[in-house]
Design an enzyme around this catalytic site. Structure first.
Site, PDB file in Angstrom:
ATOM      1  N   PRO A  51     -20.969 -35.274  48.358  1.00  0.00           N
ATOM      2  CA  PRO A  51     -20.691 -34.009  47.670  1.00  0.00           C
ATOM      3  C   PRO A  51     -21.948 -33.151  47.568  1.00  0.00           C
ATOM      4  O   PRO A  51     -23.031 -33.662  47.307  1.00  0.00           O
ATOM      5  CB  PRO A  51     -20.239 -34.462  46.272  1.00  0.00           C
ATOM      6  CG  PRO A  51     -20.958 -35.763  46.063  1.00  0.00           C
ATOM      7  CD  PRO A  51     -21.045 -36.410  47.428  1.00  0.00           C
ATOM      8  N   ARG A  74     -21.709 -29.042  46.836  1.00  0.00           N
ATOM      9  CA  ARG A  74     -21.313 -27.966  45.919  1.00  0.00           C
ATOM     10  C   ARG A  74     -20.793 -28.500  44.586  1.00  0.00           C
ATOM     11  O   ARG A  74     -21.049 -27.911  43.534  1.00  0.00           O
ATOM     12  CB  ARG A  74     -20.208 -27.179  46.629  1.00  0.00           C
ATOM     13  CG  ARG A  74     -19.847 -25.880  46.040  1.00  0.00           C
ATOM     14  CD  ARG A  74     -18.609 -25.307  46.724  1.00  0.00           C
ATOM     15  NE  ARG A  74     -18.598 -25.404  48.161  1.00  0.00           N
ATOM     16  CZ  ARG A  74     -18.939 -24.403  48.984  1.00  0.00           C
ATOM     17  NH1 ARG A  74     -19.325 -23.249  48.500  1.00  0.00           N
ATOM     18  NH2 ARG A  74     -18.874 -24.562  50.286  1.00  0.00           N
ATOM     19  N   ARG A 103     -23.686 -15.704  50.432  1.00  0.00           N
ATOM     20  CA  ARG A 103     -22.295 -16.149  50.541  1.00  0.00           C
ATOM     21  C   ARG A 103     -21.269 -15.010  50.608  1.00  0.00           C
ATOM     22  O   ARG A 103     -20.366 -15.058  51.434  1.00  0.00           O
ATOM     23  CB  ARG A 103     -21.950 -17.126  49.409  1.00  0.00           C
ATOM     24  CG  ARG A 103     -22.875 -18.358  49.358  1.00  0.00           C
ATOM     25  CD  ARG A 103     -22.357 -19.462  48.472  1.00  0.00           C
ATOM     26  NE  ARG A 103     -21.164 -20.054  49.023  1.00  0.00           N
ATOM     27  CZ  ARG A 103     -19.942 -19.781  48.635  1.00  0.00           C
ATOM     28  NH1 ARG A 103     -19.755 -18.992  47.603  1.00  0.00           N
ATOM     29  NH2 ARG A 103     -18.906 -20.325  49.241  1.00  0.00           N
ATOM     30  N   TYR A 112     -19.236 -15.127  53.996  1.00  0.00           N
ATOM     31  CA  TYR A 112     -17.898 -15.748  53.903  1.00  0.00           C
ATOM     32  C   TYR A 112     -16.933 -14.934  53.036  1.00  0.00           C
ATOM     33  O   TYR A 112     -15.906 -15.464  52.614  1.00  0.00           O
ATOM     34  CB  TYR A 112     -17.986 -17.157  53.280  1.00  0.00           C
ATOM     35  CG  TYR A 112     -19.161 -17.993  53.714  1.00  0.00           C
ATOM     36  CD1 TYR A 112     -19.254 -18.454  55.020  1.00  0.00           C
ATOM     37  CD2 TYR A 112     -20.164 -18.332  52.818  1.00  0.00           C
ATOM     38  CE1 TYR A 112     -20.330 -19.229  55.416  1.00  0.00           C
ATOM     39  CE2 TYR A 112     -21.239 -19.107  53.209  1.00  0.00           C
ATOM     40  CZ  TYR A 112     -21.323 -19.549  54.508  1.00  0.00           C
ATOM     41  OH  TYR A 112     -22.378 -20.318  54.892  1.00  0.00           O
ATOM     42  N   CYS A 159     -30.440  -2.678  53.386  1.00  0.00           N
ATOM     43  CA  CYS A 159     -29.864  -1.585  54.170  1.00  0.00           C
ATOM     44  C   CYS A 159     -28.781  -2.053  55.123  1.00  0.00           C
ATOM     45  O   CYS A 159     -28.926  -1.980  56.344  1.00  0.00           O
ATOM     46  CB  CYS A 159     -30.977  -0.856  54.911  1.00  0.00           C
ATOM     47  SG  CYS A 159     -32.031  -0.022  53.730  1.00  0.00           S
ATOM     48  N   GLU A 160     -27.714  -2.594  54.565  1.00  0.00           N
ATOM     49  CA  GLU A 160     -26.520  -2.964  55.328  1.00  0.00           C
ATOM     50  C   GLU A 160     -25.337  -2.813  54.397  1.00  0.00           C
ATOM     51  O   GLU A 160     -25.430  -3.209  53.225  1.00  0.00           O
ATOM     52  CB  GLU A 160     -26.556  -4.449  55.746  1.00  0.00           C
ATOM     53  CG  GLU A 160     -27.523  -4.766  56.829  1.00  0.00           C
ATOM     54  CD  GLU A 160     -27.212  -6.087  57.518  1.00  0.00           C
ATOM     55  OE1 GLU A 160     -26.040  -6.488  57.585  1.00  0.00           O
ATOM     56  OE2 GLU A 160     -28.176  -6.702  57.992  1.00  0.00           O
TER      57      GLU A 160
HETATM   58  N1  LLP Z   1     -21.553 -33.533  54.484  1.00  0.00           N
HETATM   59  C1  LLP Z   1     -21.703 -32.831  55.613  1.00  0.00           C
HETATM   60  C2  LLP Z   1     -21.819 -33.547  56.884  1.00  0.00           C
HETATM   61  C3  LLP Z   1     -21.727 -31.427  55.572  1.00  0.00           C
HETATM   62  O1  LLP Z   1     -21.844 -30.735  56.701  1.00  0.00           O
HETATM   63  C4  LLP Z   1     -21.597 -30.757  54.321  1.00  0.00           C
HETATM   64  C5  LLP Z   1     -21.642 -29.294  54.239  1.00  0.00           C
HETATM   65  C6  LLP Z   1     -21.481 -31.539  53.162  1.00  0.00           C
HETATM   66  C7  LLP Z   1     -21.443 -32.928  53.277  1.00  0.00           C
HETATM   67  C8  LLP Z   1     -21.387 -30.951  51.789  1.00  0.00           C
HETATM   68  O2  LLP Z   1     -20.253 -30.164  51.627  1.00  0.00           O
HETATM   69  P1  LLP Z   1     -19.858 -29.650  50.165  1.00  0.00           P
HETATM   70  O3  LLP Z   1     -19.484 -30.862  49.341  1.00  0.00           O
HETATM   71  O4  LLP Z   1     -21.014 -28.938  49.584  1.00  0.00           O
HETATM   72  O5  LLP Z   1     -18.703 -28.746  50.411  1.00  0.00           O
HETATM   73  N2  LLP Z   1     -23.010 -22.458  53.246  1.00  0.00           N
HETATM   74  C9  LLP Z   1     -21.596 -22.700  53.043  1.00  0.00           C
HETATM   75  C10 LLP Z   1     -21.269 -24.176  53.014  1.00  0.00           C
HETATM   76  C11 LLP Z   1     -21.705 -24.918  54.254  1.00  0.00           C
HETATM   77  C12 LLP Z   1     -21.391 -26.386  54.184  1.00  0.00           C
HETATM   78  C13 LLP Z   1     -21.991 -27.130  55.306  1.00  0.00           C
HETATM   79  N3  LLP Z   1     -21.778 -28.537  55.261  1.00  0.00           N
HETATM   80  C14 LLP Z   1     -21.165 -22.018  51.763  1.00  0.00           C
HETATM   81  O6  LLP Z   1     -21.982 -21.369  51.115  1.00  0.00           O
HETATM   82  O7  LLP Z   1     -19.973 -22.061  51.403  1.00  0.00           O
END
Ligand code: LLP
Length: 426
Positions: A277, A279, A315, A319, A344-345
């Site tokens: 985990p 986020r 973000r 996204y 400036c975007e």
């Molecule tokens: N494990 C792997 C192999 C991953 O690629 C990721 C996230 C995680 C775990 C953790 O995922 P989480 O539990 O945080 O969802 N920048 C984007 C999110 C990119 C996630 C990339 N991989 C955003 O701000 O939403």
């Protein structure tokens, strides 16, 4: 739940009023709550209770600040890393080598060697080509690399396309149908300790169904591999569980619901389960604190121009992500405004026609749920200083990354000698 709350009309992080941090450090600044991180680590542990010795390997990419990692290390968490840099951060923060898993499609021989040298729990291999490189590196060091393949189960995660990773067209993992042959191949390679399997289908998932479908396929693969004598002792189920960003939307499934699903699907696999985990642990534990520069009239709504921009929090631009926006000292009235930064975007827009607390020039505002993929992705676009980070713990707080000033950015550039002479007009 987080520990950002109003006390006497002023937003606090735990015991610290946010205006105090803004006055001493300036804005924009990220502010993190220790209690929230500790709480989320505890919630995740409780959700996984009943499983045999699960490893929670926090996804460092979400927030790699060493103070954040040190906080999580004290809660017993390990680390999911994707680069030599993240390996170094995890170790610098005191995360034990045997709690580190190494994911990512582009590991280099140098990164592999450094991780082998320092030790780790498992490499999650993403291709046969990578397996062959690791085999050479490990064998040349006289070591056996602990490995599993990350499989791509080809399920639609139902999240934003840019953070979906488990569909056939994505670059991640090996197609699950190719896995038996790939395992047969790496079992014959030198320098390999084949022990596990891994999956991660995407991020900010708001339904358990795709996770359950992916895990079921992994369970079937484990049985198939065991049937041909390949001992699988570890299953890494990745991260990806969503967190609430927009209070108007239904909450994502809880960690408890996730844990119950995992117990039902994977409880009898007879493996050690690993979770990654990101986020979930740090998302709600951080805010981006910013100050209103001015309010500018707009064709449909006024523009609220704040001193944070897309370079500080990418973000929304990347996204179309929603972050709750509120006043640090809300007075009651609301306004409808488009919240933008100084870059400036037109993409430098945090929210369009957002109903939010009424604020004016010089007021402080926060972007909520900015503890994950906020500072981690910040940069200096438009030659803006890189945002500092503050960690709060009860009544105390500390700067855990100082602002990288423009003078430091300029000092990193160099003028080559052929340009060093004084400018002479042609
Ligand atoms: N494990 C792997 C192999 C991953 O690629 C990721 C996230 C995680 C775990 C953790 O995922 P989480 O539990 O945080 O969802 N920048 C984007 C999110 C990119 C996630 C990339 N991989 C955003 O701000 O939403």
């Amino acid at each position: 739940m987080d520990h950002f709350h109003l006390k006497d009309g002023v937003l606090h992080c735990e015991g610290v009023p946010l205006p105090r941090i803004a006055a001493e450090i300036g804005t924009p600044v990220y502010v993190y709550s220790t209690a929230t991180m500790v709480r989320h680590a505890g919630v995740m542990k409780a959700a996984l209770a009943g499983l045999a010795d699960p490893l929670i390997a926090y996804a460092v990419k979400a927030n790699p600040n060493v103070a954040v990692l040190a906080t999580l290390a004290r809660q017993g968490l390990g680390a999911d890393i994707v680069s030599g840099g993240e390996y170094a951060r995890a170790r610098a923060a005191g995360i034990a080598a045997e709690k580190i898993v190494f994911s990512g499609v582009g590991k280099t021989a140098d990164e592999m060697a450094r991780a082998l040298e320092g030790g780790l729990y498992q490499f999650n291999l993403e291709s046969l080509e990578e397996a062959e490189m690791l085999s050479q590196v490990a064998a040349s060091m006289g070591l056996a690399a602990p490995v599993g393949f990350r499989v791509n189960p080809d399920v639609a995660a139902g999240t934003h396309a840019k953070i979906t990773t488990g569909s056939a067209e994505n670059k991640f993992g090996i197609p699950i149908g190719d896995a038996p042959a790939a395992y047969a191949r790496i079992r014959r390679l030198p320098g390999m300790k084949v022990q596990g399997v891994a999956v991660h289908i995407g991020s900010q998932l708001t339904s358990l169904a795709p996770l359950e479908a992916a895990f079921a396929r992994v369970g079937a693969l484990i049985a198939e591999l065991r049937a041909v004598g390949c001992a699988i002792e570890v299953a890494d189920l990745g991260g990806g569980l969503g967190v609430p960003y927009n209070p108007a939307l239904p909450e994502p499934p809880s960690p408890a619901d996730y844990g119950a699903m995992v117990r039902r699907i994977a409880g009898d696999w007879g493996v050690r389960l690993v979770f990654e985990p990101g986020r979930l642990i740090t998302g709600n534990a951080g805010v981006l604190l910013t100050r209103v520069i001015r309010v500018k009239p707009g064709a449909t709504h006024p523009f609220l121009i704040v001193d944070a921009a897309m370079n500080d929090l990418m973000r929304p631009a990347l996204y179309d992500a929603w972050h709750e926006i509120g006043a640090v000292e809300p007075k009651g009235p609301k306004m409808t405004t488009t919240v933008v930064g100084p870059v400036c975007e037109s993409g430098d827009t945090f929210a369009t026609a957002r109903e939010m607390d009424e604020v004016a020039a010089d007021d402080l505002v926060v972007f909520r749920t900015a503890g994950a993929y906020g500072a981690a992705m910040a940069n200096s676009y438009n030659s803006r200083a890189v945002t500092p980070e503050v960690l709060v713990d009860g009544d105390r707080w500390a700067v855990v990354r100082k602002r990288i000033e423009v003078a430091e950015l300029i000092a990193g550039d160099a003028i080559p000698d052929w340009l060093a002479r004084p400018v002479t007009a042609p």
